[in-house]
Motif scaffolding. Structure first.
Motif, PDB file in Angstrom:
ATOM      1  N   LEU A  55       0.947  -1.236   0.078  1.00 15.54           N
ATOM      2  CA  LEU A  55       0.126  -0.095   0.044  1.00 15.54           C
ATOM      3  C   LEU A  55       1.003   1.265   0.075  1.00 15.54           C
ATOM      4  CD1 LEU A  55      -2.718   1.695   0.546  1.00 15.54           C
ATOM      5  CD2 LEU A  55      -2.419   1.159   2.926  1.00 15.54           C
ATOM      6  N   VAL A  56       0.539   2.022  -0.960  1.00  8.68           N
ATOM      7  CA  VAL A  56       1.328   3.528  -0.965  1.00  8.68           C
ATOM      8  C   VAL A  56       0.210   4.479  -0.532  1.00  8.68           C
ATOM      9  CG1 VAL A  56       2.373   5.295  -2.085  1.00  8.68           C
ATOM     10  CG2 VAL A  56       3.018   2.786  -2.331  1.00  8.68           C
ATOM     11  N   VAL A  57       0.527   5.625   0.281  1.00 14.35           N
ATOM     12  CA  VAL A  57      -0.358   6.620   0.671  1.00 14.35           C
ATOM     13  C   VAL A  57       0.216   7.791   0.031  1.00 14.35           C
ATOM     14  CG1 VAL A  57      -1.266   7.973   2.395  1.00 14.35           C
ATOM     15  CG2 VAL A  57      -1.330   5.419   2.710  1.00 14.35           C
ATOM     16  N   CYS A  58      -0.418   8.455  -0.639  1.00 11.16           N
ATOM     17  CA  CYS A  58      -0.078   9.997  -0.984  1.00 11.16           C
ATOM     18  C   CYS A  58      -1.224  10.987  -0.716  1.00 11.16           C
ATOM     19  CB  CYS A  58      -0.046   9.976  -2.788  1.00 11.16           C
ATOM     20  SG  CYS A  58       0.918  11.335  -3.230  1.00 11.16           S
ATOM     21  N   TYR A  59      -1.045  11.527   0.323  1.00  8.59           N
ATOM     22  CA  TYR A  59      -2.164  12.232   0.991  1.00  8.59           C
ATOM     23  C   TYR A  59      -1.903  13.700   1.061  1.00  8.59           C
ATOM     24  CZ  TYR A  59      -5.285  14.042   4.612  1.00  8.59           C
ATOM     25  OH  TYR A  59      -6.295  14.991   5.031  1.00  8.59           O
ATOM     26  N   ASP A  60      -2.604  14.447   0.444  1.00  5.60           N
ATOM     27  CA  ASP A  60      -2.422  16.048   0.047  1.00  5.60           C
ATOM     28  C   ASP A  60      -1.001  16.252  -0.235  1.00  5.60           C
ATOM     29  OD1 ASP A  60      -5.174  16.353   0.350  1.00  5.60           O
ATOM     30  OD2 ASP A  60      -4.835  17.230   2.466  1.00  5.60           O
TER      31      ASP A  60
ATOM     32  N   ALA B 187       0.436  -3.365  -5.103  1.00  7.02           N
ATOM     33  CA  ALA B 187      -1.155  -3.755  -5.216  1.00  7.02           C
ATOM     34  C   ALA B 187      -1.976  -2.664  -5.055  1.00  7.02           C
ATOM     35  CB  ALA B 187      -1.529  -4.521  -3.729  1.00  7.02           C
ATOM     36  N   ALA B 188      -1.785  -1.614  -4.125  1.00  9.91           N
ATOM     37  CA  ALA B 188      -2.807  -0.511  -3.811  1.00  9.91           C
ATOM     38  C   ALA B 188      -2.323   0.868  -3.649  1.00  9.91           C
ATOM     39  CB  ALA B 188      -3.750  -0.924  -2.856  1.00  9.91           C
ATOM     40  N   ILE B 189      -3.117   1.867  -3.842  1.00 11.25           N
ATOM     41  CA  ILE B 189      -2.614   3.172  -3.506  1.00 11.25           C
ATOM     42  C   ILE B 189      -3.785   3.913  -2.938  1.00 11.25           C
ATOM     43  CG2 ILE B 189      -0.618   3.362  -5.144  1.00 11.25           C
ATOM     44  CD1 ILE B 189      -2.688   5.254  -6.798  1.00 11.25           C
TER      45      ILE B 189
ATOM     46  N   GLY C 227     -10.786   7.214  -2.763  1.00 14.54           N
ATOM     47  CA  GLY C 227      -9.313   7.525  -2.604  1.00 14.54           C
ATOM     48  C   GLY C 227      -8.463   6.112  -2.866  1.00 14.54           C
ATOM     49  N   VAL C 228      -9.074   5.007  -2.870  1.00 14.74           N
ATOM     50  CA  VAL C 228      -8.367   3.820  -3.039  1.00 14.74           C
ATOM     51  C   VAL C 228      -8.446   3.281  -4.670  1.00 14.74           C
ATOM     52  CG1 VAL C 228      -7.969   1.563  -2.383  1.00 14.74           C
ATOM     53  CG2 VAL C 228      -8.787   3.176  -0.731  1.00 14.74           C
TER      54      VAL C 228
END
Length: 200
Positions: A108-113, A136-138, A183-184
């Motif tokens: 999982l990669v998070v790219c928040y703001d 897999a997911a962001i 957002g996923v």
């Protein structure tokens, strides 16, 4: 003088004091981030996506670190951050989502703001790089024209950003990802139960 900050001086102590530490002006709370982590984890569980590693790309002060440890306790969390100020105070890796190249991708990669702080060229490069950063997911969230007009509290929102239409992001993300909702996004080569709740 440009409304965009000098990248070398961006994200210093004054920025984080105003938008994260001062209760009167902060843009989010620990409770809001806990709910965000719970939602992301629930969507991925529903889709049958196991998460053993998380890369928070532009992790800031790490507001998602503890909530992810609670909802995804088997996942290793790693944060990358462009701010010299934060990297001197937290155990983050100095880097940018634009060109960060780890030895192996994360689940999982998070790219928040983060993307709204990048110009068009760098934001497009960052979106392309997300497909290399995850297996897999962001989770992606960015302030858009539509948000600025209708959704955000302008008294607490940083206006020194590049405002783009939401579709600018969606068009580029769709090249490599399928949208799950909220957002996923999942890589197109990942088999999962696809939601159609918010498919743009």
């Amino acid at each position: 003088m440009s409304r965009f900050r000098d990248r070398r001086a961006a994200f210093d102590s004054a920025y984080f004091r105003k938008y994260y530490f001062d209760k009167a002006t902060r843009v989010t709370t620990a409770a809001e981030m806990r709910g965000r982590a719970q939602l992301i984890a629930a969507i991925l569980r529903h889709a049958g996506i196991p998460v053993r590693s998380i890369l928070d790309a532009g992790c800031g002060i790490g507001l998602l670190r503890k909530p992810f440890a609670e909802v995804l306790p088997r996942a290793r969390y790693k944060g990358i951050e462009a701010s010299d100020y934060l990297c001197a105070r937290y155990p983050w890796i100095k880097g940018s989502v634009v060109d960060f190249a780890p030895r192996s991708p994360s689940d999982l990669v998070v790219c928040y703001d983060v993307l709204q702080y990048l110009d068009d060229r760098d934001a497009a490069s960052a979106i392309a790089n997300l497909a290399k950063l995850t297996r897999a997911a962001i989770y992606v969230s960015a302030l858009t024209h539509e948000d600025w007009r209708a959704n955000c509290d302008r008294t607490r929102t940083d206006r020194a950003v590049h405002l783009r239409p939401g579709d600018w992001y969606r068009r580029r993300l769709r090249r490599r990802f399928n949208y799950m909702g909220f957002g996923v996004w999942l890589r197109k080569d990942v088999t999962a139960i696809l939601w159609d709740l918010e498919r743009p």
